[in-house]
Motif scaffolding. Sequence first.
Motif, PDB file in Angstrom:
ATOM      1  N   VAL A  50       0.843  -1.202   0.000  1.00  0.00           N
ATOM      2  CA  VAL A  50       0.000   0.000   0.000  1.00  0.00           C
ATOM      3  C   VAL A  50       0.876   1.249   0.000  1.00  0.00           C
ATOM      4  N   ALA A  51       1.896   1.258   0.873  1.00  0.00           N
ATOM      5  CA  ALA A  51       2.798   2.417   0.949  1.00  0.00           C
ATOM      6  C   ALA A  51       3.522   2.632  -0.380  1.00  0.00           C
ATOM      7  N   TYR A  52       3.938   1.539  -1.015  1.00  0.00           N
ATOM      8  CA  TYR A  52       4.673   1.675  -2.270  1.00  0.00           C
ATOM      9  C   TYR A  52       3.782   2.237  -3.371  1.00  0.00           C
ATOM     10  N   MET A  53       2.482   1.882  -3.368  1.00  0.00           N
ATOM     11  CA  MET A  53       1.577   2.465  -4.360  1.00  0.00           C
ATOM     12  C   MET A  53       1.481   3.979  -4.167  1.00  0.00           C
ATOM     13  N   HIS A  54       1.417   4.427  -2.919  1.00  0.00           N
ATOM     14  CA  HIS A  54       1.418   5.876  -2.676  1.00  0.00           C
ATOM     15  C   HIS A  54       2.715   6.501  -3.191  1.00  0.00           C
ATOM     16  N   ALA A  55       3.838   5.816  -2.937  1.00  0.00           N
ATOM     17  CA  ALA A  55       5.124   6.350  -3.394  1.00  0.00           C
ATOM     18  C   ALA A  55       5.185   6.429  -4.917  1.00  0.00           C
ATOM     19  N   ARG A  56       4.710   5.390  -5.606  1.00  0.00           N
ATOM     20  CA  ARG A  56       4.727   5.400  -7.065  1.00  0.00           C
ATOM     21  C   ARG A  56       3.820   6.504  -7.623  1.00  0.00           C
ATOM     22  N   ASN A  57       2.814   6.894  -6.845  1.00  0.00           N
ATOM     23  CA  ASN A  57       1.943   8.001  -7.248  1.00  0.00           C
ATOM     24  C   ASN A  57       2.499   9.345  -6.792  1.00  0.00           C
ATOM     25  N   GLN A  58       3.781   9.353  -6.390  1.00  0.00           N
ATOM     26  CA  GLN A  58       4.470  10.578  -5.956  1.00  0.00           C
ATOM     27  C   GLN A  58       3.831  11.207  -4.726  1.00  0.00           C
TER      28      GLN A  58
END
Length: 429
Positions: A230-238
């Motif tokens: 979940v955190a990585y998806m937020h990161a990939r969305n900047q």
Amino acid sequence: MLAGWLGLTQTQVSRYENGAAVTDLKKLIAWARTLRIPRQHLWFRMPGHPPPSKGSDAPDDALDDSTSPPRPGMLAAREPGQAEGDDTRRKDFLAGAGVMLASILAPPLIHNWREPSPSNLPHLDDQLLAQLRAQTEGFRWLDRQEGAAQLLPSTTKHARDLATFWRLTDDHHALRDELGVLAADACHLVAYQAFDQGGRVQAMEWYRSSADLAGRARCQDLYVFAMCGVAYMHARNQNGGMALSVLQQLQPLSLSTAARCYLAVYEAHAHAATPQLGKAKRDAVLSALDRAASYADKTRDEPPSPWLGIPGTSFVERQRALTMASFGDQETLDLLDRLEKQTSAVFQRYQVTLVTNRALTYASRGDVDRAAGQLVRAVEHNLHVRSVEKLNLIRQARSVLEPHRDSRAVRAVDELLMDQRVALIAGAR
């Protein structure tokens, strides 16, 4: 292509792709009919229609009873009696529908209330659990070999069936928690595949479903693994701030050393996605990676986790290469060379990542010709795995070369990127 089929503009399709999962049943029913989506891939009930006669080309949209339980052997990609040609056409379309299809294939809700269990549930025992576990591992093996483009619809059905089976199983059954762990693992695999095919919003929801199931089954390592997703998806969305917030909420838990290593790694990804610039960002990323390396050194004293494994030096180095490529350090290039030599050819998707990271590092250093040469390699590698997310990474690296867009090397990259886009669309038909 998809916009034309649905009578929408490309802007509307993009809004649906990047927004929350669509829940308007009138829209979903109309789209499902237009796109001829098989009933087993829908989470909602269609208005009743008689099933098509055998060999008919009519859409198969008469749903099974929503309380019908999964059955052993139900997870095969093709239903018994289904024609090979029909199966191929469905797979071709499902791959092409991409993120829009992932919107329709929303993750299963993990209800807090009990449902009446039907009398014909399959007998849950150790043998059935072993069969279901083997099916998940089979999907994972195929994903590594072939990528997710063709697999996502079948893997989605598998995960949804497992979650349904868990929900309908009696609370007091001795093996219910193990079934919940299997369902959580399958949802995690779907999340990764949805992400690979460009559906970050859908991937986040599937990661949340995985975490929910893992938490209810008291499997903390898998819960942490899913929340890192979940955190990585937020990161990939900047959205690095949101990613850091998710990870900070996990810190108070009593975690294994391996889980601490994973949290530190994804903290590095979160810092890399924050808007701060220059040395401050670089220092924050390196600090998190150094903590991850320190935890990795200690994991050899722990038993391996089925999900977190034993995250040693190579795991942290792979993440270091991914997060540091945009800084253009020579050390990153040296690290990428070592990783490429250590990585088996079977991990084709990761091979694309390695080459793209090298291209981004060269581009960040201002070495246009070498960056373009590596991007050409990355595009050619990605023709096999057909990863939308890897194509996004390639385009991200290409954007750094925009000041040199008129150079022969960069024009060659642009031509290949256009060819790959055309190939992906053609392969979806």
